[in-house]
Structure formats: structure tokens, C-alpha cells
Design a protein around this motif. Structure first.
Motif, PDB file in Angstrom:
ATOM      1  N   ASP A 108     -21.127 112.739 127.109  1.00  0.00           N
ATOM      2  CA  ASP A 108     -20.063 113.106 127.927  1.00  0.00           C
ATOM      3  C   ASP A 108     -20.636 113.610 129.201  1.00  0.00           C
ATOM      4  N   GLY A 110     -21.599 111.837 131.606  1.00  0.00           N
ATOM      5  CA  GLY A 110     -20.718 111.007 132.549  1.00  0.00           C
ATOM      6  C   GLY A 110     -21.463 109.621 132.662  1.00  0.00           C
ATOM      7  N   LYS A 111     -22.352 109.191 131.757  1.00  0.00           N
ATOM      8  CA  LYS A 111     -23.182 108.176 131.900  1.00  0.00           C
ATOM      9  C   LYS A 111     -22.499 106.866 132.121  1.00  0.00           C
ATOM     10  N   THR A 112     -21.675 106.635 130.961  1.00  0.00           N
ATOM     11  CA  THR A 112     -20.787 105.398 131.377  1.00  0.00           C
ATOM     12  C   THR A 112     -19.904 105.284 132.413  1.00  0.00           C
ATOM     13  N   THR A 113     -19.386 106.441 132.966  1.00  0.00           N
ATOM     14  CA  THR A 113     -18.350 106.541 133.989  1.00  0.00           C
ATOM     15  C   THR A 113     -19.123 106.191 135.305  1.00  0.00           C
ATOM     16  N   LYS A 206     -20.019 115.462 137.813  1.00  0.00           N
ATOM     17  CA  LYS A 206     -18.772 116.265 137.679  1.00  0.00           C
ATOM     18  C   LYS A 206     -18.698 117.238 138.513  1.00  0.00           C
ATOM     19  N   ASP A 208     -17.033 117.528 141.016  1.00  0.00           N
ATOM     20  CA  ASP A 208     -15.679 117.835 141.359  1.00  0.00           C
ATOM     21  C   ASP A 208     -15.091 118.837 140.521  1.00  0.00           C
ATOM     22  N   ALA A 242     -18.775 110.751 139.365  1.00  0.00           N
ATOM     23  CA  ALA A 242     -18.725 109.382 138.943  1.00  0.00           C
ATOM     24  C   ALA A 242     -17.142 109.007 138.823  1.00  0.00           C
TER      25      ALA A 242
HETATM   26  P1  GDP Z   1     -21.191 109.594 128.627  1.00  0.00           P
HETATM   27  O1  GDP Z   1     -20.921 110.163 127.061  1.00  0.00           O
HETATM   28  O2  GDP Z   1     -22.158 110.249 129.078  1.00  0.00           O
HETATM   29  O3  GDP Z   1     -21.120 108.101 128.805  1.00  0.00           O
HETATM   30  O4  GDP Z   1     -19.897 110.104 129.473  1.00  0.00           O
HETATM   31  P2  GDP Z   1     -18.737 109.428 130.035  1.00  0.00           P
HETATM   32  O5  GDP Z   1     -19.042 108.650 131.164  1.00  0.00           O
HETATM   33  O6  GDP Z   1     -17.764 108.795 128.814  1.00  0.00           O
HETATM   34  O7  GDP Z   1     -17.639 110.829 130.490  1.00  0.00           O
HETATM   35  C1  GDP Z   1     -17.331 111.579 129.636  1.00  0.00           C
HETATM   36  C2  GDP Z   1     -15.961 112.167 130.126  1.00  0.00           C
HETATM   37  O8  GDP Z   1     -16.084 112.622 131.433  1.00  0.00           O
HETATM   38  C3  GDP Z   1     -14.707 111.151 130.505  1.00  0.00           C
HETATM   39  O9  GDP Z   1     -13.811 111.558 130.051  1.00  0.00           O
HETATM   40  C4  GDP Z   1     -15.146 111.083 131.877  1.00  0.00           C
HETATM   41  O10 GDP Z   1     -13.687 110.559 132.641  1.00  0.00           O
HETATM   42  C5  GDP Z   1     -15.232 112.184 132.491  1.00  0.00           C
HETATM   43  N1  GDP Z   1     -16.362 112.181 133.695  1.00  0.00           N
HETATM   44  C6  GDP Z   1     -17.391 111.429 133.632  1.00  0.00           C
HETATM   45  N2  GDP Z   1     -17.830 111.736 135.071  1.00  0.00           N
HETATM   46  C7  GDP Z   1     -16.910 112.479 135.682  1.00  0.00           C
HETATM   47  C8  GDP Z   1     -17.030 113.237 136.960  1.00  0.00           C
HETATM   48  O11 GDP Z   1     -17.543 112.998 137.842  1.00  0.00           O
HETATM   49  N3  GDP Z   1     -16.181 114.246 137.139  1.00  0.00           N
HETATM   50  C9  GDP Z   1     -15.228 114.618 136.119  1.00  0.00           C
HETATM   51  N4  GDP Z   1     -14.136 115.439 136.602  1.00  0.00           N
HETATM   52  N5  GDP Z   1     -15.208 113.961 135.092  1.00  0.00           N
HETATM   53  C10 GDP Z   1     -16.073 112.941 134.535  1.00  0.00           C
END
Ligand code: GDP
Length: 591
Positions: A108, A110-113, A206, A208, A242
Motif C-alpha cells: 500500500d 504505492g508500488k503499483t501506482t 504520497k 501529497d 504516484a
Molecule cells: P502497493 O501495494 O505498494 O502496490 O500500493 P498501491 O499502488 O496499490 O497503492 C495503495 C493505495 O495508495 C492506493 O489506493 C493508491 O491510490 C494510493 N496511492 C498510491 N500512491 C499514492 C500517492 O502518491 N498519493 C496518494 N494520495 N495516494 C497514493
């Protein structure tokens, strides 16, 4: 027939008829006369194909064997050191290649994003809204240069790669959410990256968020040994969102800077047979197996024959990450290939060999070896793959217990089991249920997870299943110690003894260019090409050594069973006479 026909591999009745330039029905009839019922699509083994062709009056030439000994596939080292892949290449052949980048971090954060955001902002020639197919890797352009990203969910591929020593990535982006800071999987990811010897760039993501607290993360990073550049250290930390796409350009710029600082390492020799690693593979009901490979060294070409782990095949078609058909792919290029008969595992290494036939023989040999060495699963009984530190082996353990008071007595008792040769290494001792994070650490460090008075949660159980990690739970200390003691004694150097597996009588001796071939009849057991042999004349043992070749008719074979004839040549020994006995044996483990 003036021109002999060369047959060198199994083929179907239809294919044989084509080779013989005859009617399939004629082949089927001839087979029937030999008592073999076959339909037109049935595959005939080489012996049968030769026999039936001769039966039909054709002259079949003895196919020159392509090899005497199976060569070692040049798929690069399985050793932990990524750089060894390139170190042995001639210096003047080495050329810069795109860096291979992986993205890691806590769930969570933000890797995927981030991976999606990089794809979207930097992929130029893509029409908006176009379907993006994920093949496990992609490439972007920045400053006119290419960067390759490994795009696999979570840790999976990275762990698999690391465990197999493939070490795919040059640079790892550690994603840390600015509102959450360093979390268990962040530390774990860091361990993976360090063990892999990859360079690190931190994405402070994140940014922001209102509650983002960069300063806290900076100091957590520093505590973990990653001193941010902002603090005068060497670790680039880039603030990103991201979600909003900010900081992405800067992140890519930093990746290129880190690349340039490690330029002498991020090289390859494009001018050789390809070697590399499997990123992922899927079985598509229509297309068959499609596998994503990362070429790490050399150039991969359509038509190449591959050995991939225990899968052999020829590349029928090759596509770049955008699905465009390509004929060749140089270092750091991810490609999707068609043509493998089975799906290889992520993290398996691949190498190119001269022919498909050779690839198949090598894979057969590997499978035979595997069958002989038991399951590949990491379990206590099988004895964990042994890490060697000089002559000391260590058995890695992750210990979870219900209460604090249990941890110390258990770790102390485990230490007492250490002996001259084997050391038990407790990598983590903690209270609480066995979690997924425990299993991940175990997978990466080839450890067993021991639970005392605790059980794995569901995530841990599933992860253990997919990562082949063994979890053992106990309620009684002495049972835990008993098991560990057995494991430790199992890790002592194995003792091997010869065990006879077959006997063959020499019925005729043929002279060939390279020496003598014993025409034999297998009296009992079996003869294996990989086995060792003794030559007995009467009661006297004249020689002992390796079998050089084993043939049935013109074919190199791996095994000949009792009641069959075969040709055997002995490595470096030619004093063979009719009536001699060749006793075949294997070294088997007895402790
Ligand atoms: P992963 O588990 O590391 O792949 O994380 P995800 O990419 O799935 O992101 C998890 C959550 O964090 C999602 O709801 C994204 O929309 C949110 N998210 C990811 N990057 C950011 C960011 O830079 N800013 C904000 N506010 N939310 C983010």
C-alpha cells in the motif's frame, strides 16, 4: 535407395512418410506387419522409425551424434554475484545496456501506482486509452535513453529471482509512503536489495498527503543505513506522488544518474548467445505457453533453442513488451516468447543451445537428476540448501513464540545444538503469530519457520505454500529441539557408497575410430549412461571409471534395461574382451 535417409529424432507416422516420400498408409501397413498398431498422428520412437523404414526397404544412415557429452548450458552463474554474468566477457565486447529497475516496498505504499504512473507518463507512442497488457516488464524513454522496469506484483518475482541467485535488477526503487514511514516490508525489501547487490533510489511517495512527514522518514532511512543525500549521505531520495504523477521525471533522472555512476557494471556483451532470466510465464488456452524473459547478456533471436530450467523449446515467435513482433532482442530487453512446451518458473535462468534436440537432452538429464535428488521443496528432512561459510554450514531459523519468556530458553537450547560443522542461525526471534512477513524472510534466506505455541495466520500459510517454505509448530520444547537436532545431524557431510544397479555381459567387441565399443547384453538391473562402471574378467577387476557412451542401435540413450542389447564404451579404456562383465554402479547416500 541410393541416398540414405537420416533419421535422428522421434517423429509421427505422417512425418516419417513424408521423409520417406511414401504414403502414410504404406508405413501403417509395414508397422502392422511388425505387430505395431499405429495411427497417422502417432509418434514413433527413433528405434521403431528406423526399423520400419528398413523393413520397407529404405537405407537409413547412422545419424552422427551431435555430441558425445552434454555440454554445460551457458546460462550464466547461479551464484549470488550478479556481476559474474558479465565479468568473464571479453572487455572489448562489453557495451552499455539499459539499467534494469525493480520497485519494492511495503504494501500500500504505492508500488503499483508508481509503476503505472511511470508507464503512462513516459510511454510516448501509445494512443490514449489503449489497452495496456502487462507482461511483467516494460521499457520507458528518458533523455533519449531506455530504462527497463520489472513490473511484477509485490515481492514475488524478486524473491524468486533472489532465491535462485538470478539477481535481475541493477537498481531498486524503494517506495516509502511519507505518511507511514518505514514498515516491516520496507526493511525486508531493503534486505533483499542489499543481498542482491543492487543500487538503491528511495521514492518518498504520497508526498501529497496532508499528514506526510518527510523528516520522520529521512531519519528512519538514516537509521536503516540509507543516509539521504539531503543529509549528506549517498542515497538519493526523491519525493513523489504516484497518484498525481509528480516527481516521476525526477525519479527517472535519478535512476539515470545512478546508472551513470555505476556505468562499468551496467554492461553486457550483445554479441553472443543470449542468457537471462524468466520474469513470468502464463499458459494461454489459445497460444499455449507465453513466457516473459529478460535478456541479461547476449542477443536472443527468433528460432533460438532454449533451455529454461527444466523446459526445452525453440522460440517460435518473439514480441517486445508492447506486443510488436521482433526478430532479435539485445541485453536488458524484456521479451515475450512463444514456443515453450511448458511454463517455466519465474526466476529460472535460461540459456541458448545449438539445437532443440540438444536442449531436450539437457532437460531430460536435469529431470533425471532431480528425480534422484528428491523434491526441490525446502523442508527440514530434505535439509535446507546449505549455505557454506568456509566449512561451516548454517541452518537458518525464524522463531515465533507465544510469550517473551519462551524465546530465550529456545534460542539458547538451539545454540547448544551447534557443532563443528553446522550452526543454527536464528534470524528473527519474536512473539506473535507467524505472519506473511516471517515467511517472506524465510523464503529469501532459505530458513525454516518454527512456531512455539503459535500458529501461522492465513496469509502466512498461503505464502508458505507458494514460496515452498516450511513452517513447523510445537507446543513442547523438547520436540522442537529433537527435530532440530535431527536436521542438524542430517546436515553433516553426506557419506556415499557404491551400489550396484546392473550387470551387462560383453558379447562382441567393435573397433571404431575412437576406440572400442562393447556390444553388450544386459543380464540384470539396468545400465545408465551417467553411472559408473567396473570391468570384470573372471574374478579380476581390470578397470573402474565412467561410462562414456551408451547406445541402442544408433541412438544415444540414457538407460538400457535388463534383457536388451546395447553398445557401451568406457571412458579412456579399451582393453575389452568378449565374455567380460561390465558392472554398473551408482554412488548412493547412506546417512
Ligand atoms: P502497493 O501495494 O505498494 O502496490 O500500493 P498501491 O499502488 O496499490 O497503492 C495503495 C493505495 O495508495 C492506493 O489506493 C493508491 O491510490 C494510493 N496511492 C498510491 N500512491 C499514492 C500517492 O502518491 N498519493 C496518494 N494520495 N495516494 C497514493
Amino acid at each position: 535407395m541410393s541416398n540414405p535417409i537420416i533419421l535422428d529424432e522421434p517423429l509421427t507416422v505422417r512425418e516419417l512418410a513424408e521423409r520417406l516420400d511414401n504414403n502414410p498408409i504404406a508405413v501403417i501397413k509395414a508397422l502392422m506387419s511388425m505387430g505395431v498398431m499405429a495411427n497417422i498422428n502417432q509418434t514413433l520412437d527413433l528405434d521403431t522409425a528406423i526399423l520400419v523404414s528398413e523393413e520397407m526397404g529404405y537405407t537409413i544412415a547412422e545419424a552422427e551424434p551431435e555430441f558425445e557429452e552434454l555440454p554445460v548450458v551457458d546460462e550464466g552463474p547461479a551464484a549470488p554475484d550478479r556481476m559474474r554474468l558479465y565479468r568473464d566477457e571479453p572487455k572489448d565486447k562489453l557495451a552499455a545496456r539499459p539499467p534494469v529497475v525493480t520497485i519494492l516496498g511495503h504494501v500500500d505504499h504505492g508500488k503499483t501506482t508508481l509503476l503505472d504512473s511511470i508507464r503512462q507518463t513516459r510511454v510516448v507512442d501509445r494512443e490514449a486509452g489503449g489497452i495496456t497488457q502487462h507482461i511483467g516488464a516494460y521499457q520507458v524513454q528518458k533523455q533519449g535513453r531506455t530504462i527497463t522496469f520489472i513490473d511484477t506484483p509485490g515481492h514475488e518475482a524478486f524473491t524468486a529471482m533472489r532465491r535462485r541467485g538470478a539477481r535481475g535488477a541493477d537498481i531498486a526503487v524503494l517506495v516509502v509512503a511519507a505518511d507511514d514511514g518505514m514498515m516491516p516490508q520496507s526493511y525486508e525489501a531493503l534486505d533483499h536489495v542489499r543481498a542482491a547487490g543492487a543500487q538503491i533510489v528511495v521514492a518518498l511517495n504520497k508526498i501529497d498527503r496532508e499528514n506526510a512527514n518527510p523528516d520522520r522518514v529521512y531519519s528512519e532511512l538514516a537509521d536503516a543505513g540509507l543516509i539521504p543525500e539531503q543529509y549528506g549521505g549517498e542515497t538519493p531520495v526523491v519525493s513523489t506522488s504516484a497518484l498525481q504523477g509528480t516527481g516521476i521525471d525526477e525519479l527517472l533522472d535519478y535512476i539515470l544518474i545512478v546508472n551513470d555512476m555505476n556505468q562499468e557494471e551496467i554492461v553486457a556483451n550483445p554479441d553472443r548467445d543470449a542468457q537471462g532470466v524468466v520474469i513470468e510465464s502464463v499458459i494461454d488456452p489459445r497460444q499455449g505457453v507465453t513466457a516473459t524473459l529478460l535478456v541479461q547478456n547476449g542477443t536472443l533471436k527468433q528460432g533460438d533453442s532454449l533451455v529454461v530450467g527444466t523446459v526445452a523449446g525453440r522460440i517460435r515467435a518473439m514480441f517486445d513488451w508492447q506486443g510488436k513482433r521482433i526478430k532479435s532482442a539485445g541485453p536488458s530487453t524484456p521479451v515475450q516468447i512463444l514456443g515453450l512446451p511448458d511454463a517455466p518458473s519465474a526466476g529460472d535462468r535460461f540459456g541458448v543451445v545449438a539445437s532443440n534436440k540438444l536442449a531436450r537432452s539437457i532437460v531430460e538429464e536435469r529431470l533425471a537428476k532431480q528425480a534422484g535428488s528428491g523434491p526441490a521443496r525446502i523442508t527440514l528432512e530434505d535439509v535446507y540448501r546449505q549455505l557454506q561459510a568456509g566449512s561451516v554450514k548454517s541452518l537458518n531459523v525464524i522463531l515465533k513464540a507465544d510469550v517473551d519468556g519462551s524465546l530465550e530458553p529456545i534460542t539458547d537450547s538451539l545454540k547448544e545444538l551447534n557443532n563443528k560443522e553446522v550452526r543454527i542461525e536464528v534470524l528473527r526471534a519474536d512473539t506473535g503469530a507467524i505472519s506473511e512477513s516471517d515467511v517472506m524472510l524465510a523464503a529469501a534466506s532459505e530458513a525454516v519457520v518454527l512456531g512455539f505455541g503459535v500458529e501461522p495466520d492465513r496469509g502466512a500459510r498461503e505464502r508458505a505454500e507458494s514460496e515452498n517454505v516450511e513452517i513447523r509448530t510445537y507446543n513442547i520444547i523438547y520436540q522442537l529441539l529433537d527435530d532440530m537436532e535431527r536436521a542438524v545431524s542430517g546436515m553433516l557431510d553426506p557419506v556415499y557408497e557404491p551400489v550396484t544397479i546392473g550387470k551387462a555381459e560383453v558379447r562382441q567387441v567393435f573397433s571404431v575410430r575412437r576406440g572400442k565399443i562393447a556390444g553388450c547384453y544386459v543380464l540384470d538391473g539396468k545400465v545408465l549412461r551417467n553411472a559408473k562402471a567396473r570391468l570384470l574378467r573372471g574374478r579380476e577387476e581390470l578397470w573402474e571409471g565412467d561410462i562414456e557412451t551408451l547406445r541402442r542401435f544408433t541412438d544415444d540413450v540414457r538407460e538400457v534395461a535388463q534383457g536388451f542389447e546395447c553398445g557401451i564404451s568406457l571412458k579412456g579404456y579399451n582393453d575389452i574382451e568378449e565374455g567380460d562383465i561390465i558392472e554398473v554402479y551408482q554412488m548412493e547416500r547412506v546417512n
